[in-house]
Design a protein around this motif. Structure first.
Motif, PDB file in Angstrom:
ATOM      1  N   ASN A 254      21.249 -19.938 -50.137  1.00 32.53           N
ATOM      2  CA  ASN A 254      21.149 -21.191 -50.877  1.00 32.53           C
ATOM      3  C   ASN A 254      19.676 -21.542 -51.091  1.00 32.53           C
TER       4      ASN A 254
ATOM      5  N   PRO B 203      16.254 -25.416 -55.177  1.00 29.57           N
ATOM      6  CA  PRO B 203      15.881 -25.522 -56.595  1.00 29.57           C
ATOM      7  C   PRO B 203      14.713 -26.499 -56.763  1.00 29.57           C
TER       8      PRO B 203
ATOM      9  N   SER C  69      12.234 -29.731 -62.272  1.00 26.77           N
ATOM     10  CA  SER C  69      11.634 -29.309 -63.540  1.00 26.77           C
ATOM     11  C   SER C  69      10.808 -30.418 -64.178  1.00 26.77           C
TER      12      SER C  69
ATOM     13  N   ARG D 219       6.958 -20.543 -64.591  1.00 26.28           N
ATOM     14  CA  ARG D 219       7.462 -19.806 -63.433  1.00 26.28           C
ATOM     15  C   ARG D 219       6.479 -18.727 -62.987  1.00 26.28           C
TER      16      ARG D 219
ATOM     17  N   GLU E 233      14.186 -21.574 -55.762  1.00 25.04           N
ATOM     18  CA  GLU E 233      14.756 -21.276 -57.078  1.00 25.04           C
ATOM     19  C   GLU E 233      13.858 -21.960 -58.103  1.00 25.04           C
TER      20      GLU E 233
ATOM     21  N   PRO F 140      12.500 -22.958 -61.778  1.00 29.35           N
ATOM     22  CA  PRO F 140      12.900 -23.055 -63.187  1.00 29.35           C
ATOM     23  C   PRO F 140      11.882 -22.362 -64.092  1.00 29.35           C
TER      24      PRO F 140
END
Length: 334
Positions: A38, A41, A44, A90, A108, A110
C-alpha cells in the motif's frame, strides 16, 4: 561416468539450486521491504506557506508521524513567489529522491504535482496607511489624508505575512502630469520586488531645507535644518531624510539659506589625519590606558585605522571615536 563422478555432479546441482533459491528469497524479501503493498499516494495539488518545499508538503496528513518527520528532512527546492505556482514532475521528484531509495519505493507519485504559495494581496488601506505614516515621520506637523480614489496600483502585490514590513523607499513628483509616485517595499519579505504607487495629484511634500547659509567643510547639526511643505516644481525624487540624519556630517560645498538638501550635499568628516597626533584609549577587562599615537592613515567616525605608539613605535589597529580620538578594546583577545 563412474558412480563417484555422478554423485559429485548431483551434489553440485543441488548446491546450485539451493543458491538460486536463496537469491530469489532475498530478492523477494527486499522487494517486500522496499515496495509495500500500500504505497503512500502523494498530493497532486499543495499549498505551502514557507520559503522552501520539503517532501513533507506533498504527504497527506493521514500518514504516520514518523513518515512526516523523515520527509521534513528531505528538501525539494524553493517555494514559488507569492500567488505563483511551481510544477514538479514525477521524473524530477524521482531524481531529487535518488539518495532516499526506501522512501522513494514507499511512494505513489502522480505524473505532476502543482505547488502553490499561500498569499494575500496588499490592501489599499495598508498602502495608504504606509504612505501617510512616511509623510508624517518627515513632517509630524503635517496633515495627510490621501483619498483612496487617488491611489493607483498597476498590478496586485501579493504577500505571505499579516505584516510584511511595508515601507516607502522614495517619493517622486511629476508636476507636469499632476502625479506623485511612491516606491514601496515589503522589508520583511525581501524577495518581493519594490513596486510603485501613483497618486493622481501633485502633492506638497515634506522638504528638508537649511535654516542658514552653510560654508564648505562645515560640520552641521540638526538645528541647521527645518522641514517645510513645498510643491515640487520639477521632476525628481524627494529623499526620506530628517535633520538627525545629517547631524555631524560635513558639507561638500556652500549651501544657501532655504535651499533643499539631501545626503549628496554632505560627507562624513575626516576626524583623524596622518601627521596630527591623537589620543588612543585602550580598554581591558578591568583597566583602561590613555596614550598618544600617530595616525598612519586618515579615518572617519567608526572606521578602523592603523596608528603608531609614539613611545614604543608599535603599530596597532584602532577605531575612530571622535576628533583626534581613537579606541581599542583588548577584551576577547589572547
Amino acid at each position: 561416468m563412474s558412480p563417484e563422478a555422478a554423485r559429485a555432479m548431483r551434489i553440485r546441482s543441488a548446491i546450485a539450486v539451493a543458491a538460486i533459491f536463496l537469491a530469489l528469497s532475498a530478492c523477494a524479501a527486499e522487494t517486500a521491504r522496499t515496495k509495500p503493498s500500500n504505497p503512500v499516494p502523494l498530493l497532486s495539488n499543495v499549498l505551502v506557506r514557507s520559503n522552501a518545499v520539503t517532501l513533507n508538503d506533498l504527504l497527506p496528513e493521514s500518514v504516520p508521524f514518523s513518515l512526516h518527520r523523515e520527509a521534513m528532512e528531505i528538501p525539494l527546492g524553493q517555494s514559488p513567489q507569492p500567488a505563483g505556482t511551481r510544477v514538479l514532475y514525477r521524473q524530477q521528484l524521482q531524481f531529487l529522491l535518488r539518495e532516499h531509495s526506501s522512501m522513494l519505493a514507499s511512494l505513489e507519485i502522480p505524473r505532476q504535482m502543482v505547488i502553490r504559495r499561500a498569499s494575500r494581496p496588499l490592501t489599499r488601506g495598508e498602502i495608504i496607511r504606509t504612505i501617510n505614516s512616511a509623510l508624517s515621520r518627515q513632517n509630524p506637523a503635517g496633515d495627510y489624508r490621501l483619498d483612496p480614489k487617488e491611489v493607483q496600483l498597476s498590478v496586485p502585490v501579493y504577500v505571505t505575512r499579516n505584516d510584511p514590513g511595508l515601507k516607502v523607499l522614495t517619493i517622486s513628483s511629476d508636476p507636469f502630469r499632476g502625479e506623485t509616485q511612491f516606491v514601496l517595499w515589503t522589508s520583511d519579505e525581501p524577495n518581493i520586488l519594490p513596486f510603485t504607487i501613483t497618486v493622481q495629484r501633485a502633492l506638497k511634500l515634506p522638504t528638508l531645507v537649511t535654516r542658514r547659509g552653510i560654508s564648505p567643510g562645515e560640520i552641521v547639526s540638526s538645528a541647521d535644518f527645518a522641514m517645510e511643505m513645498r510643491a515640487q516644481k520639477k521632476n525628481g525624487s524627494t529623499p526620506l531624510i530628517s535633520p538627525r540624519d545629517l547631524a555631524g556630517l560635513e558639507t561638500r560645498a556652500a549651501i544657501r539659506a532655504g535651499q533643499p538638501v539631501d545626503l549628496d550635499f554632505f560627507k562624513r568628516p575626516i576626524l583623524v589625519k596622518p601627521g596630527a597626533l591623537a589620543t588612543l584609549i585602550v580598554l581591558g577587562s578591568a583597566f583602561s590606558i590613555k596614550t598618544i599615537v600617530e595616525p598612519l592613515e586618515q579615518g572617519v567616525l567608526g572606521q578602523e585605522i592603523r596608528v603608531r605608539n609614539t613611545e614604543t613605535r608599535q603599530v596597532v589597529q584602532a577605531r575612530v571615536v571622535g576628533r583626534d580620538r581613537l579606541m581599542k578594546s583588548l577584551e576577547g583577545e589572547d
